[in-house]
Write a protein that holds these residues in place. Structure first.
Motif, mmCIF file in Angstrom:
data_model
loop_
_atom_site.group_PDB
_atom_site.id
_atom_site.type_symbol
_atom_site.label_atom_id
_atom_site.label_comp_id
_atom_site.label_asym_id
_atom_site.label_seq_id
_atom_site.Cartn_x
_atom_site.Cartn_y
_atom_site.Cartn_z
ATOM 1 N N UNK A 1 -13.313 33.448 9.495
ATOM 2 C CA UNK A 1 -12.242 34.374 9.777
ATOM 3 C C UNK A 1 -11.067 33.588 10.356
ATOM 4 N N UNK A 2 -9.909 33.728 9.755
ATOM 5 C CA UNK A 2 -8.678 33.130 10.279
ATOM 6 C C UNK A 2 -7.957 34.197 11.091
ATOM 7 N N UNK A 3 -7.513 33.842 12.267
ATOM 8 C CA UNK A 3 -6.900 34.777 13.198
ATOM 9 C C UNK A 3 -5.410 34.489 13.334
ATOM 10 N N UNK A 4 -4.594 35.543 13.315
ATOM 11 C CA UNK A 4 -3.162 35.421 13.575
ATOM 12 C C UNK A 4 -2.672 36.738 14.169
ATOM 13 N N UNK A 5 -1.368 36.826 14.414
ATOM 14 C CA UNK A 5 -0.785 38.019 15.023
ATOM 15 C C UNK A 5 0.208 38.667 14.068
ATOM 16 N N UNK A 6 0.658 39.840 14.436
ATOM 17 C CA UNK A 6 1.783 40.448 13.738
ATOM 18 C C UNK A 6 3.034 39.668 14.156
ATOM 19 N N UNK A 7 4.155 39.986 13.574
ATOM 20 C CA UNK A 7 5.396 39.266 13.908
ATOM 21 C C UNK A 7 5.816 39.518 15.349
ATOM 22 N N UNK A 8 6.410 38.514 15.963
ATOM 23 C CA UNK A 8 6.948 38.567 17.328
ATOM 24 C C UNK A 8 5.962 39.156 18.341
ATOM 25 N N UNK A 9 4.804 38.517 18.518
ATOM 26 C CA UNK A 9 3.807 39.054 19.447
ATOM 27 C C UNK A 9 4.204 38.825 20.901
ATOM 28 N N UNK A 10 3.691 39.669 21.763
ATOM 29 C CA UNK A 10 3.903 39.494 23.205
ATOM 30 C C UNK A 10 3.013 38.354 23.710
ATOM 31 N N UNK A 11 3.268 37.914 24.918
ATOM 32 C CA UNK A 11 2.443 36.865 25.527
ATOM 33 C C UNK A 11 1.005 37.340 25.683
ATOM 34 N N UNK A 12 0.810 38.604 26.020
ATOM 35 C CA UNK A 12 -0.549 39.150 26.195
ATOM 36 C C UNK A 12 -1.323 39.116 24.875
ATOM 37 N N UNK A 13 -0.650 39.439 23.773
ATOM 38 C CA UNK A 13 -1.311 39.412 22.467
ATOM 39 C C UNK A 13 -1.646 37.974 22.081
ATOM 40 N N UNK A 14 -0.737 37.048 22.329
ATOM 41 C CA UNK A 14 -1.028 35.632 22.045
ATOM 42 C C UNK A 14 -2.193 35.135 22.906
ATOM 43 N N UNK A 15 -2.228 35.538 24.163
ATOM 44 C CA UNK A 15 -3.334 35.145 25.055
ATOM 45 C C UNK A 15 -4.663 35.692 24.548
ATOM 46 N N UNK A 16 -4.649 36.954 24.122
ATOM 47 C CA UNK A 16 -5.866 37.548 23.576
ATOM 48 C C UNK A 16 -6.356 36.739 22.376
ATOM 49 N N UNK A 17 -5.448 36.393 21.468
ATOM 50 C CA UNK A 17 -5.821 35.624 20.274
ATOM 51 C C UNK A 17 -6.363 34.250 20.642
ATOM 52 N N UNK A 18 -5.750 33.596 21.618
ATOM 53 C CA UNK A 18 -6.240 32.287 22.051
ATOM 54 C C UNK A 18 -7.646 32.387 22.636
ATOM 55 N N UNK A 19 -7.906 33.416 23.439
ATOM 56 C CA UNK A 19 -9.242 33.613 24.035
ATOM 57 C C UNK A 19 -10.264 33.958 22.950
ATOM 58 N N UNK A 20 -9.860 34.799 21.998
ATOM 59 C CA UNK A 20 -10.771 35.180 20.915
ATOM 60 C C UNK A 20 -11.096 33.960 20.054
ATOM 61 N N UNK A 21 -10.108 33.137 19.795
ATOM 62 C CA UNK A 21 -10.314 31.883 19.053
ATOM 63 C C UNK A 21 -11.358 31.023 19.767
ATOM 64 N N UNK A 22 -11.195 30.874 21.066
ATOM 65 C CA UNK A 22 -12.112 30.060 21.862
ATOM 66 C C UNK A 22 -13.513 30.678 21.875
ATOM 67 N N UNK A 23 -13.577 31.995 21.998
ATOM 68 C CA UNK A 23 -14.861 32.684 22.109
ATOM 69 C C UNK A 23 -15.633 32.709 20.792
ATOM 70 N N UNK A 24 -14.921 32.814 19.674
ATOM 71 C CA UNK A 24 -15.599 32.931 18.375
ATOM 72 C C UNK A 24 -15.612 31.627 17.580
ATOM 73 N N UNK A 25 -14.799 30.668 17.985
ATOM 74 C CA UNK A 25 -14.758 29.412 17.247
ATOM 75 C C UNK A 25 -14.101 29.540 15.893
ATOM 76 N N UNK A 26 -13.167 30.469 15.771
ATOM 77 C CA UNK A 26 -12.465 30.648 14.501
ATOM 78 C C UNK A 26 -11.065 30.045 14.596
ATOM 79 N N UNK A 27 -10.505 29.612 13.464
ATOM 80 C CA UNK A 27 -9.153 29.049 13.510
ATOM 81 C C UNK A 27 -8.106 30.126 13.808
ATOM 82 N N UNK A 28 -7.047 29.716 14.489
ATOM 83 C CA UNK A 28 -5.924 30.594 14.821
ATOM 84 C C UNK A 28 -4.647 29.885 14.404
ATOM 85 N N UNK A 29 -3.738 30.618 13.784
ATOM 86 C CA UNK A 29 -2.441 30.034 13.456
ATOM 87 C C UNK A 29 -1.337 30.900 14.031
ATOM 88 N N UNK A 30 -0.280 30.224 14.489
ATOM 89 C CA UNK A 30 0.907 30.952 14.929
ATOM 90 C C UNK A 30 1.579 31.540 13.699
#
Length: 155
Positions: A1-30
């Protein structure tokens, strides 16, 4: 599963994605200015079969939409989250909990049933949430929780 955000995410949404990436070991792209086709190409390049896009409402993560590599929506989850500041964990896709809840989640996220030292525990919830996913590290709760309001799988 590749993880990313919708356009112009808030800091909280980016933080959530970074934590989820770390927790699941899935790639994340800005996301940046990439359109869906460009993101799907990145999904293929990372040899992933699913793309997960985290959307927000009022600056908070509120929905995760899942797509296959052909760009077809396979489903979504409406969520709320609890994000710890210092997340101590190792990546895990292990999950345990009621089988009907696990079956729904496995329709979207590549989880493996069972538990070890690190795992996601799925618990039934009451009120406006249907279930709660909580990450455990060394069999102790980390405080990282995903409160799931609804899961929808496409037919």
């Amino acid at each position: 599963m590749l993880l990313t955000t919708s356009r112009k995410p808030s800091q909280r949404t980016r933080s959530f994605c970074q934590r989820l990436k770390k927790a699941m070991g899935c790639p994340y792209i800005n996301r940046g200015k990439m359109n869906i086709q460009e993101i799907l190409q990145k999904t293929i390049e990372h040899k992933e079969s699913t793309l997960a896009i985290v959307s927000e409402k009022h600056g908070n993560p509120s929905k995760v939409t899942f797509y296959n590599t052909r760009g077809e929506e396979i489903g979504y989850m409406t969520i709320s989250v609890a994000i710890p500041k210092n997340l101590k964990t190792r990546p895990t896709k292990k999950i345990k909990g009621p089988i009907e809840n696990i079956r729904l989640l496995k329709g979207l996220i590549p989880f493996e049933e069972g538990a070890g030292w690190d795992f996601w525990l799925v618990k039934p919830a009451h009120g406006k949430y249907n279930m709660i996913m909580e990450l455990y590290h060394e069999k102790k709760p980390t405080g990282f929780k995903i409160f799931i309001k609804r899961i929808h799988l496409e037919d």
